[in-house]
Design an enzyme around this catalytic site. Structure first.
Site, mmCIF file in Angstrom:
data_model
loop_
_atom_site.group_PDB
_atom_site.id
_atom_site.type_symbol
_atom_site.label_atom_id
_atom_site.label_comp_id
_atom_site.label_asym_id
_atom_site.label_seq_id
_atom_site.Cartn_x
_atom_site.Cartn_y
_atom_site.Cartn_z
ATOM 1 N N THR A 81 -1.702 0.006 12.484
ATOM 2 C CA THR A 81 -0.448 0.751 12.418
ATOM 3 C C THR A 81 -0.210 1.533 13.705
ATOM 4 O O THR A 81 0.913 1.588 14.221
ATOM 5 C CB THR A 81 -0.460 1.710 11.218
ATOM 6 O OG1 THR A 81 -0.641 0.949 10.025
ATOM 7 C CG2 THR A 81 0.838 2.476 11.116
ATOM 8 N N GLU B 213 -2.588 8.709 2.933
ATOM 9 C CA GLU B 213 -2.025 7.917 4.026
ATOM 10 C C GLU B 213 -2.247 8.577 5.385
ATOM 11 O O GLU B 213 -2.231 7.901 6.410
ATOM 12 C CB GLU B 213 -0.534 7.688 3.793
ATOM 13 C CG GLU B 213 -0.210 6.702 2.681
ATOM 14 C CD GLU B 213 -0.552 5.266 3.049
ATOM 15 O OE1 GLU B 213 0.358 4.490 3.340
ATOM 16 O OE2 GLU B 213 -1.765 4.929 3.041
#
Length: 314
Positions: A185, A132
């Site tokens: 994001t 991630e």
């Protein structure tokens, strides 16, 4: 070790779940990514094939979440052999449905089985978290944890990692509304306030506690009252056309509440029955027809299985 191929599936996920910014997530059924892994004789990790990404994802193992996750796992076990990775994307990129997490988790579950299950399922989490960092710049666990373990998951702490599976009430359904736009994001995080008032922190804490209690007590009214985000949603909702209109449209349908899935643009709606979940899907479609923005809508039970091996071939 016999040369063989293993294919695994990992589901889409909803992170944050309104009030649980960066600490809550849950998995959904059907939607997700598949990864096939096999041994090679090059002693290298290679991403050899990607389908469903329209050529957007990198093959380099230090930039692809599958490659990063598998590399971290193999280093931890001091494995010197080579692995080929084939990724089949079932999730759109930048959707807020845990696309990068699903890829990494599926790769880890498949590789773990390929090598004889050296790790318990939950022990794969640190490797998924590493992936991630490549996807969004930080090692968040609120997508990878439910993708791996299924159900609702609470990330109580990262140092050391403390991940807690939560109860999933019977009958709970989710409707996912995916507007056809991309939100990175990093962009979604850039609009967040850097400082939170004591009043908002107290309100948010109460809602998190209420949501967790509601899940365990299977108290749908308490879950509904707790699905309120006073920290991230006020800033992020302005980036998603139609969100406020959809939120208003589902109020009288019997839904428990809604919110932004992860960093968006996908929106989630929780319902106490499948029938209501389908009704709010119809109302959402009507709203976005007026807005003039195409959407995809999915209705799903909460996935309590998480990632799993689909197929093994010798």
């Amino acid at each position: 070790m016999e040369m063989k191929k293993v294919t695994a599936f990992a589901p889409a996920t909803v992170a944050n779940v309104s009030c649980g910014f960066d600490i809550l997530g849950f998995a959904v059924d059907s939607l997700g990514d598949r990864v096939t892994v096999s041994l090679n004789d090059t002693n290298e990790i290679r991403v050899t094939r990607i389908e469903g990404d329209n050529g957007k994802l990198p093959l380099a193992i230090d930039k692809n979440t599958c490659g990063v996750a598998v590399n971290a796992m193999l280093k931890a076990m001091d494995f010197k052999g080579g692995v080929d990775i084939e990724l089949y994307k079932g999730l759109p990129l930048g959707s807020g449905m845990g696309s990068s997490a699903a890829s990494a988790v599926a790769a880890l579950v498949a590789t773990n089985r390929l090598l004889g299950n050296p790790f318990e399922k939950a022990a794969l989490l640190p490797f998924a978290i590493e992936s991630e960092r490549v996807a969004c710049g930080a090692g968040h666990a609120d997508n990878v944890s439910p993708a791996l373990l299924g159900g609702f998951v609470l990330i109580r702490d990262y140092h050391p990692l403390d991940v807690i599976p939560l109860n999933v009430p019977r009958g709970l359904y989710c409707t996912l509304v995916h507007p056809h736009l991309v939100l990175n994001t990093a962009d979604s995080r850039s609009v967040l306030k850097q400082h939170v008032s004591l009043k908002d922190a107290t309100t948010q804490s109460g809602n998190i506690a209420g949501l967790v209690a509601g899940l365990y007590q299977e108290d749908m009214e308490l879950i509904s009252r707790s699905l309120n985000d006073v920290i991230a949603e006020p800033s992020r909702s302005i980036l998603i056309p139609g969100y406020e209109e959809m939120k208003e449209a589902i109020k009288t349908a019997g839904a428990l509440g809604c919110g932004i899935s992860g960093s968006g643009p996908t929106l989630f709606i929780l319902s106490p029955t499948e029938e209501i979940a389908w009704e709010v899907s119809r109302r959402s479609q009507a709203v976005y027809e007026k807005v003039g923005l195409p959407i995809d809508v999915y209705v799903s039970a909460i996935n309590t299985r998480g990632a799993y091996v689909v197929e093994e071939k010798k």
